[in-house]
Design a protein around this motif. Sequence first.
Motif, PDB file in Angstrom:
ATOM      1  N   ASP A 146       8.416   9.156   0.895  1.00 31.94           N
ATOM      2  CA  ASP A 146       9.547   9.455   1.873  1.00 31.94           C
ATOM      3  C   ASP A 146      10.422   8.148   2.402  1.00 31.94           C
ATOM      4  N   GLY A 147      11.129   8.409   3.393  1.00 32.67           N
ATOM      5  CA  GLY A 147      12.378   7.361   3.696  1.00 32.67           C
ATOM      6  C   GLY A 147      11.593   6.106   4.169  1.00 32.67           C
ATOM      7  N   ASP A 148      10.418   6.115   4.625  1.00 32.36           N
ATOM      8  CA  ASP A 148       9.971   4.887   5.034  1.00 32.36           C
ATOM      9  C   ASP A 148       9.091   4.360   3.855  1.00 32.36           C
ATOM     10  N   GLY A 149       9.142   5.033   2.659  1.00 30.70           N
ATOM     11  CA  GLY A 149       8.303   4.269   1.543  1.00 30.70           C
ATOM     12  C   GLY A 149       6.959   4.775   1.556  1.00 30.70           C
ATOM     13  N   LYS A 150       6.373   5.860   2.309  1.00 28.01           N
ATOM     14  CA  LYS A 150       5.085   6.233   2.448  1.00 28.01           C
ATOM     15  C   LYS A 150       4.847   7.505   1.326  1.00 28.01           C
ATOM     16  N   LEU A 151       3.933   7.282   0.690  1.00 24.47           N
ATOM     17  CA  LEU A 151       3.423   8.248  -0.224  1.00 24.47           C
ATOM     18  C   LEU A 151       2.903   9.403   0.368  1.00 24.47           C
ATOM     19  N   THR A 152       3.679  10.540   0.370  1.00 26.66           N
ATOM     20  CA  THR A 152       3.385  11.687   1.254  1.00 26.66           C
ATOM     21  C   THR A 152       4.244  12.951   0.940  1.00 26.66           C
ATOM     22  N   ASP A 153       3.792  14.018   0.865  1.00 30.29           N
ATOM     23  CA  ASP A 153       4.376  15.407   0.498  1.00 30.29           C
ATOM     24  C   ASP A 153       5.322  15.764   1.677  1.00 30.29           C
ATOM     25  N   TRP A 154       6.727  16.039   1.534  1.00 34.03           N
ATOM     26  CA  TRP A 154       7.611  15.954   2.434  1.00 34.03           C
ATOM     27  C   TRP A 154       8.604  17.484   1.793  1.00 34.03           C
ATOM     28  N   TRP A 155       7.961  17.916   0.577  1.00 32.35           N
ATOM     29  CA  TRP A 155       8.620  19.107   0.132  1.00 32.35           C
ATOM     30  C   TRP A 155       7.870  20.405   0.273  1.00 32.35           C
ATOM     31  N   THR A 156       8.658  21.427   0.623  1.00 35.30           N
ATOM     32  CA  THR A 156       7.921  22.546   0.597  1.00 35.30           C
ATOM     33  C   THR A 156       7.635  22.926  -0.639  1.00 35.30           C
ATOM     34  N   ALA A 157       6.353  23.866  -0.891  1.00 38.72           N
ATOM     35  CA  ALA A 157       5.941  24.158  -2.093  1.00 38.72           C
ATOM     36  C   ALA A 157       6.785  25.004  -3.235  1.00 38.72           C
ATOM     37  N   GLU A 158       7.850  25.719  -2.471  1.00 44.70           N
ATOM     38  CA  GLU A 158       8.697  26.599  -3.311  1.00 44.70           C
ATOM     39  C   GLU A 158       9.961  25.482  -3.931  1.00 44.70           C
ATOM     40  N   TYR A 210      16.494  -2.369 -10.136  1.00 45.08           N
ATOM     41  CA  TYR A 210      15.127  -1.351  -9.883  1.00 45.08           C
ATOM     42  C   TYR A 210      15.268  -1.166  -8.755  1.00 45.08           C
ATOM     43  N   TYR A 211      14.188   0.003  -8.599  1.00 43.54           N
ATOM     44  CA  TYR A 211      14.043   0.982  -7.133  1.00 43.54           C
ATOM     45  C   TYR A 211      12.705   0.718  -6.809  1.00 43.54           C
ATOM     46  N   SER A 212      12.239   0.281  -5.639  1.00 45.37           N
ATOM     47  CA  SER A 212      11.048   0.286  -5.186  1.00 45.37           C
ATOM     48  C   SER A 212      10.858   1.217  -4.223  1.00 45.37           C
ATOM     49  N   PRO A 213       9.718   2.218  -4.499  1.00 41.60           N
ATOM     50  CA  PRO A 213       9.533   3.515  -3.790  1.00 41.60           C
ATOM     51  C   PRO A 213       8.907   2.838  -2.243  1.00 41.60           C
ATOM     52  N   THR A 214       8.061   2.131  -2.361  1.00 42.38           N
ATOM     53  CA  THR A 214       7.296   1.664  -1.138  1.00 42.38           C
ATOM     54  C   THR A 214       8.357   0.926  -0.220  1.00 42.38           C
ATOM     55  N   LYS A 215       9.695   0.533  -0.515  1.00 42.33           N
ATOM     56  CA  LYS A 215      10.438  -0.110   0.450  1.00 42.33           C
ATOM     57  C   LYS A 215      11.672   0.645   0.261  1.00 42.33           C
ATOM     58  N   ASN A 216      11.647   1.696  -0.542  1.00 39.46           N
ATOM     59  CA  ASN A 216      12.975   2.712  -0.653  1.00 39.46           C
ATOM     60  C   ASN A 216      13.978   1.873  -0.712  1.00 39.46           C
ATOM     61  N   GLN A 217      14.151   0.973  -2.005  1.00 42.38           N
ATOM     62  CA  GLN A 217      15.009  -0.083  -1.870  1.00 42.38           C
ATOM     63  C   GLN A 217      15.553   0.010  -3.300  1.00 42.38           C
ATOM     64  N   ILE A 218      16.978  -0.290  -3.427  1.00 41.44           N
ATOM     65  CA  ILE A 218      17.667  -0.683  -4.954  1.00 41.44           C
ATOM     66  C   ILE A 218      18.042  -1.946  -4.888  1.00 41.44           C
ATOM     67  N   VAL A 219      17.679  -2.717  -6.178  1.00 37.85           N
ATOM     68  CA  VAL A 219      17.952  -4.080  -6.199  1.00 37.85           C
ATOM     69  C   VAL A 219      18.657  -4.361  -7.416  1.00 37.85           C
ATOM     70  N   ASP A 251       0.879  -1.033  -0.135  1.00 41.63           N
ATOM     71  CA  ASP A 251       0.102   0.047   0.048  1.00 41.63           C
ATOM     72  C   ASP A 251       0.779   1.425   0.114  1.00 41.63           C
ATOM     73  N   ALA A 252       0.760   2.036  -1.037  1.00 42.76           N
ATOM     74  CA  ALA A 252       1.505   3.236  -1.093  1.00 42.76           C
ATOM     75  C   ALA A 252       1.501   4.059   0.070  1.00 42.76           C
ATOM     76  N   LYS A 253       0.459   4.403   0.851  1.00 41.66           N
ATOM     77  CA  LYS A 253       0.218   5.185   1.818  1.00 41.66           C
ATOM     78  C   LYS A 253       0.383   4.484   3.030  1.00 41.66           C
ATOM     79  N   ASN A 254       0.653   3.129   3.063  1.00 35.90           N
ATOM     80  CA  ASN A 254       0.663   2.360   4.345  1.00 35.90           C
ATOM     81  C   ASN A 254       1.683   1.451   3.830  1.00 35.90           C
ATOM     82  N   PRO A 255       3.005   1.521   3.616  1.00 33.15           N
ATOM     83  CA  PRO A 255       3.817   0.405   2.778  1.00 33.15           C
ATOM     84  C   PRO A 255       4.181  -0.546   3.728  1.00 33.15           C
ATOM     85  N   GLU A 256       3.611  -0.768   5.089  1.00 35.01           N
ATOM     86  CA  GLU A 256       3.957  -1.885   5.861  1.00 35.01           C
ATOM     87  C   GLU A 256       2.962  -2.913   5.526  1.00 35.01           C
TER      88      GLU A 256
END
Length: 697
Positions: A548-560, A495-504, A186-191
């Motif tokens: 983010d670093g835990d693989g969760k789909l979330t906005d961690w950027w400032t708008a600028e 490949y890179y997995s966003p939900t696992k923040n992992q490269i393989v 789950d992209a917003k609950n990657p566990e």
Amino acid sequence: MKTLWFGAVAAAALVAAAAPATASDFRPLHMLSVAPAAEAAGGDVSKAQRMGEWGFDASGMKTNVRPGADFFDYANGTYVDALVIPSDRSRYGTFDALNELSVNRMRAVLEESAADAAATGDEALIGTFYRSFMDKAAVDAKGAAPLAADLAQIRAADTKDDLARLMGDTMKGFGGSIFSAYVYDDAKNPERYTVYLGQAGLGMPDRDYYLKENFAEQKAKYEAYVAQLLTLAGWPEPAANAKAIVEMETRIAEASWTRAERRDDDKTYNPYTIAELKAFAPGFPWEAFIEGADLTAAERVIASENTAFPKIAQVFAETPVEVQKAWAAYTLTDQAAPYLAEPFVQAHYEFREKTLSGQPEQKPRWKRGVALVDNSAGEALGKLYVARYFPPESKAKMEALVADIKTAMKGRIERLTWMGEDTKAKALEKLSKFTVKIGYPEEWRDYSGLEVSADDLYGNVERASAFEWAYRVGRLDEPVDDKEWGMTPPTVNAYYSPTKNQIVFPAAILQPPFFDPDADPAINYGGIGGVIGHEITHGFDDQGRKSDGDGKLTDWWTAEDAEKFMAQAAKLGAQYSAIEPLPGHNINGELTMGENIADLGGLLLGLDAYHLSLDGEPAPVIDGFTGDQRVFLGWAQVWRGKYREDALRRQLVTDPHSPPHYRVNVPTTNIDAWYDAFEVTPQDQMFVAPEDRVRIW
């Protein structure tokens, strides 16, 4: 057969293979492919060939071309000019030749396993599976008989509910559905795992093949192919039904999202309960579909291309039952054709490979058999492959290289002038949480529940698909397995997995020209270093940056900062979109955005890591080439190759990767060090003014 790729939702791979389209689009991990390898099973499959004396094949260069005129041609032109694409391929080059080596190695393992009457466990499984495919006489003798039971189920479907239930059931085997389903993190609950639903229903590679005039010839041939398969299956009125089927699929194509739209991780995350989905897209019997797919335990689903769902559901509601049944019979036969008698195999090849990709000849049967076992029981085969062909010391050396590239990325983030401190801190936190897998899994899949028979190829393929589907569905209430791999060890890719923040990095890619422990380090930093950097950069491309670093789909950027990033990304997209590799067919800068950002970042990181490895000492000059020059040449060598015209046309429409020529030329023009290394001036064709160069990571 549906290959249920582990990374079906959101993993970014280094390259893509031209896999045949099916009625259900699972958005698989993209597979790739490097210098001539042994074709015969008895050939030398012990190791990949060294590229030149120090890791680079200088004989493949075209030195009468200025680097600033066409860097790809300068680095690879003589090799590419002399390259003849094998008749059973639609493209060939560095990746593909290394893939040939891997295929030959797998063949050696499989043929030994198939010949060993005393084999047990995984060896017996893969040997029997391979033997069932290679017994062509037995397969031909059965004709269309293996289809009979599945076709009878289709004939017995009297209602739309029956048809939707059958569509759900096809997740476990052969056949088509107008909606795909898969289980993934789950992209917003990657566990936790969740169910994703997606648009599907197209038998050609992309919606453009139905809707654009420059694919009219392929569309006409597709209709003839549908009629041909219905005839072989003994379905009534094949010509009339084929016409109605293509009309139905055209309506689905009109309703479907484009591939570029489907890349947006925010727009494709749309959770619904089944009750909400029924209200949102009422033209389709969702409960019957969910029941057929054994997904009744799911409390909710993620509808990826949600605004397309009501329109596709309406197409279903308005299409007569008899046309739907003919479509089900066609998609069943299309997917099963490679595992049936020769007339089915030949028809499938003529359209899928020859018409769509320009491949002049069918692949030898043994190659198709190897691919089947790798796709169906890949870790059982991979376990034996690794034991024979992957030296343990390669893993340790790769771990050191990954550490170097991560250090280079840390330095790049810290030195960014366009990013604010808050966003920068979170970017560094994400980088610190990256994990890496190299070579092969720590824990291998258990295939003891998969039954195979030497005289039942069709049944073996169906049972393998059902086995895989049950494995995925059975984990819905379980935590995500971070140890799982999305590629098999013999795969030439990464490949890179966003939900696992992992490269393989599978074992098969850790060979020349990507990685050669005895080569000049600059070549390795340009080759495998660029690949490692490519995958790390995927964590910070236009979509990867959203997790983010835990693989969760979330906005961690400032708008600028997000606005500054997207401005540079758009600038890069415009560079690619201006390129027309074939008349009337430009690169789609939006579709290829993530891969283009990763290529630019990967090459920069490989160069930085090489500089760090020198520890302040000057780089040696080898055969007149400086250290920086060799890094760029190492990157260019990775992308050697050429395509048949139909295959290139298909890639430009369907593939999120740009053609190899431009994976070399565009990134280099945005790197200041390339201009210095090769003395590129404003008089050179590739020159881009400093203020117009893209600077992201």
